[in-house]
Design a protein around this motif. Structure first.
Motif, PDB file in Angstrom:
ATOM      1  N   UNK A 134       0.846  -1.188   0.000  1.00 53.27           N
ATOM      2  CA  UNK A 134       0.000   0.000   0.000  1.00 53.27           C
ATOM      3  C   UNK A 134       0.880   1.236   0.000  1.00 53.27           C
ATOM      4  N   UNK A 135       0.369   2.321  -0.568  1.00 52.96           N
ATOM      5  CA  UNK A 135       1.239   3.497  -0.673  1.00 52.96           C
ATOM      6  C   UNK A 135       1.502   4.153   0.679  1.00 52.96           C
ATOM      7  N   UNK A 136       0.714   3.822   1.706  1.00 57.50           N
ATOM      8  CA  UNK A 136       1.067   4.338   3.029  1.00 57.50           C
ATOM      9  C   UNK A 136       2.302   3.624   3.597  1.00 57.50           C
ATOM     10  N   UNK A 137       2.490   2.353   3.251  1.00 53.17           N
ATOM     11  CA  UNK A 137       3.666   1.632   3.749  1.00 53.17           C
ATOM     12  C   UNK A 137       4.967   2.145   3.133  1.00 53.17           C
ATOM     13  N   UNK A 138       4.898   2.705   1.941  1.00 47.25           N
ATOM     14  CA  UNK A 138       6.117   3.241   1.318  1.00 47.25           C
ATOM     15  C   UNK A 138       6.255   4.746   1.530  1.00 47.25           C
ATOM     16  N   UNK A 139       5.300   5.344   2.232  1.00 43.62           N
ATOM     17  CA  UNK A 139       5.342   6.784   2.497  1.00 43.62           C
ATOM     18  C   UNK A 139       5.660   7.121   3.948  1.00 43.62           C
ATOM     19  N   UNK A 140       5.310   6.236   4.876  1.00 46.69           N
ATOM     20  CA  UNK A 140       5.432   6.531   6.297  1.00 46.69           C
ATOM     21  C   UNK A 140       6.086   5.364   7.026  1.00 46.69           C
ATOM     22  N   UNK A 141       6.495   5.617   8.265  1.00 47.85           N
ATOM     23  CA  UNK A 141       7.083   4.573   9.105  1.00 47.85           C
ATOM     24  C   UNK A 141       6.446   4.617  10.494  1.00 47.85           C
ATOM     25  N   UNK A 142       6.834   3.671  11.336  1.00 43.88           N
ATOM     26  CA  UNK A 142       6.314   3.628  12.699  1.00 43.88           C
ATOM     27  C   UNK A 142       6.663   4.883  13.494  1.00 43.88           C
ATOM     28  N   UNK A 143       7.677   5.622  13.074  1.00 39.92           N
ATOM     29  CA  UNK A 143       8.013   6.875  13.750  1.00 39.92           C
ATOM     30  C   UNK A 143       6.873   7.882  13.659  1.00 39.92           C
ATOM     31  N   UNK A 144       6.071   7.792  12.592  1.00 36.08           N
ATOM     32  CA  UNK A 144       4.949   8.722  12.442  1.00 36.08           C
ATOM     33  C   UNK A 144       3.868   8.487  13.485  1.00 36.08           C
ATOM     34  N   UNK A 145       3.823   7.303  14.079  1.00 35.89           N
ATOM     35  CA  UNK A 145       2.869   7.051  15.148  1.00 35.89           C
ATOM     36  C   UNK A 145       3.091   7.964  16.350  1.00 35.89           C
ATOM     37  N   UNK A 146       4.311   8.445  16.521  1.00 34.20           N
ATOM     38  CA  UNK A 146       4.642   9.246  17.692  1.00 34.20           C
ATOM     39  C   UNK A 146       4.136  10.683  17.593  1.00 34.20           C
ATOM     40  N   UNK A 147       3.625  11.073  16.444  1.00 35.19           N
ATOM     41  CA  UNK A 147       3.076  12.414  16.299  1.00 35.19           C
ATOM     42  C   UNK A 147       1.782  12.531  17.098  1.00 35.19           C
ATOM     43  N   UNK A 148       1.389  13.762  17.474  1.00 33.36           N
ATOM     44  CA  UNK A 148       0.185  13.936  18.299  1.00 33.36           C
ATOM     45  C   UNK A 148      -1.063  13.303  17.683  1.00 33.36           C
ATOM     46  N   UNK A 149      -1.167  13.352  16.360  1.00 32.00           N
ATOM     47  CA  UNK A 149      -2.305  12.722  15.693  1.00 32.00           C
ATOM     48  C   UNK A 149      -1.877  11.401  15.045  1.00 32.00           C
ATOM     49  N   UNK A 150      -0.916  10.743  15.682  1.00 30.17           N
ATOM     50  CA  UNK A 150      -0.317   9.535  15.136  1.00 30.17           C
ATOM     51  C   UNK A 150      -1.267   8.412  14.768  1.00 30.17           C
ATOM     52  N   UNK A 151      -2.380   8.211  15.488  1.00 30.95           N
ATOM     53  CA  UNK A 151      -3.283   7.124  15.116  1.00 30.95           C
ATOM     54  C   UNK A 151      -3.812   7.223  13.682  1.00 30.95           C
ATOM     55  N   UNK A 152      -3.808   8.420  13.106  1.00 30.63           N
ATOM     56  CA  UNK A 152      -4.353   8.546  11.752  1.00 30.63           C
ATOM     57  C   UNK A 152      -3.506   7.811  10.720  1.00 30.63           C
ATOM     58  N   UNK A 153      -2.253   7.501  11.046  1.00 31.81           N
ATOM     59  CA  UNK A 153      -1.378   6.833  10.096  1.00 31.81           C
ATOM     60  C   UNK A 153      -1.538   5.314  10.094  1.00 31.81           C
ATOM     61  N   UNK A 154      -2.295   4.798  11.019  1.00 33.54           N
ATOM     62  CA  UNK A 154      -2.300   3.347  11.231  1.00 33.54           C
ATOM     63  C   UNK A 154      -3.263   2.604  10.318  1.00 33.54           C
ATOM     64  N   UNK A 155      -2.798   1.466   9.832  1.00 35.06           N
ATOM     65  CA  UNK A 155      -3.660   0.426   9.304  1.00 35.06           C
ATOM     66  C   UNK A 155      -3.007  -0.901   9.621  1.00 35.06           C
ATOM     67  N   UNK A 156      -3.731  -1.992   9.374  1.00 39.49           N
ATOM     68  CA  UNK A 156      -3.213  -3.318   9.731  1.00 39.49           C
ATOM     69  C   UNK A 156      -2.707  -4.061   8.505  1.00 39.49           C
ATOM     70  N   UNK A 157      -1.515  -4.715   8.584  1.00 40.34           N
ATOM     71  CA  UNK A 157      -0.546  -4.691   9.673  1.00 40.34           C
ATOM     72  C   UNK A 157       0.003  -3.271   9.873  1.00 40.34           C
ATOM     73  N   UNK A 158       0.797  -3.082  10.889  1.00 40.55           N
ATOM     74  CA  UNK A 158       1.279  -1.751  11.236  1.00 40.55           C
ATOM     75  C   UNK A 158       2.329  -1.253  10.251  1.00 40.55           C
TER      76      UNK A 158
END
Length: 275
Positions: A97-121
């Protein structure tokens, strides 16, 4: 049994592959350690889970003679397993998915970090780079989306590993992000771009050349991309909700016209089709 049925009918097994024993153990472990904030979710849905589950599925599929299509490849271990299987001539395919090649788990640490999540992580930067290698050089057959559409309030309501929500408004950005990041920024050939966004999926799923080709007899489903567009992506450019994880993303090239069965249905952000 299921794989045997798939093989007997010359079908294709779609698998979202995670090792449930590891996942459930990690939920329990992090809960006992009182590390349940959402930004630990990648420790639950982790690389080991992808590695073991992919390889188990591949062994079962090989014994059964079934073809397998892995959705949501998120880690280099999954990519490596698919590559190894394909090198042995097995009918195995992987998508990311294009989110997996655009973001990493480090983005979860942002204040609105949950918005980056899908499964698998989301995984590490090394995994993100590896997935691009799979798209550019082989091993990943297609770029897909996770089209679970929620509003922003619902998306960020979950604040723990137990209630964080998956899914993104990814459908509208898939083609443009793949072009911008793949072709414009990483030198992906236009042929490879067409393959990973259209032709490969059509071939794998038995729709080619009706889909995935520009040819007499093929459906006139076309997208025109303007490579001269360069700007930060704005929420006003999109139409699927009140947030996007790609808002503010610097794009180089973007779709401007969509033609469905020979009829223009979208042009310059305006929709001309029937709802």
């Amino acid at each position: 049994d299921l794989m045997g049925q798939v093989a007997a009918h010359s079908g294709l097994m779609f698998v979202h592959s995670e090792d449930d024993d590891i996942v459930q153990y990690m939920y329990k472990k992090l809960t006992e350690e009182e590390r349940t904030q959402w930004y630990y979710i990648h420790e639950v849905h982790n690389n080991r889970s992808e590695d073991l589950s992919f390889r188990r599925v591949l062994r079962v599929a090989e014994w059964a003679g079934a073809a397998v299509y892995f959705v949501h490849v998120s880690a280099r271990e999954g990519l490596n397993a698919v590559r190894e299987a394909r090198s042995r001539g097995l009918p195995v395919y992987g998508e990311t998915l294009h989110n997996y090649v655009s973001f990493t788990a480090e983005d979860y640490k942002k204040p609105d970090g949950p918005k980056y999540h899908t499964y698998p992580s989301l995984k590490s930067e090394e995994d993100r780079v590896a997935l691009w290698d799979g798209l550019l050089k082989g091993g990943i057959s297609s770029m897909a989306t996770d089209g679970s559409c929620t509003d922003f309030a619902m998306k960020v309501a979950g604040r723990t590993i137990h209630d964080v929500s998956g899914g993104h408004h990814g459908i509208e950005t898939r083609l443009g992000i793949t072009y911008s990041e793949g072709v414009a920024k990483r030198g992906m050939s236009l042929q490879r771009f067409v393959d990973v966004t259209s032709a490969n999926a059509a071939r794998i799923m038995g729709y080619y050349p009706r889909k995935g080709a520009i040819a007499p007899g093929s459906d006139a489903d076309l997208v025109l991309i303007d490579p001269a567009i360069r700007k930060p992506l704005s929420l006003s450019d999109l139409h699927l909700g009140d947030y996007s994880i790609w808002e503010g993303w610097e794009i180089s090239g973007w779709p401007v016209t969509t033609i469905l069965r020979g009829k223009v249905v979208v042009e310059n952000g305006r929709f001309f089709g029937n709802l």
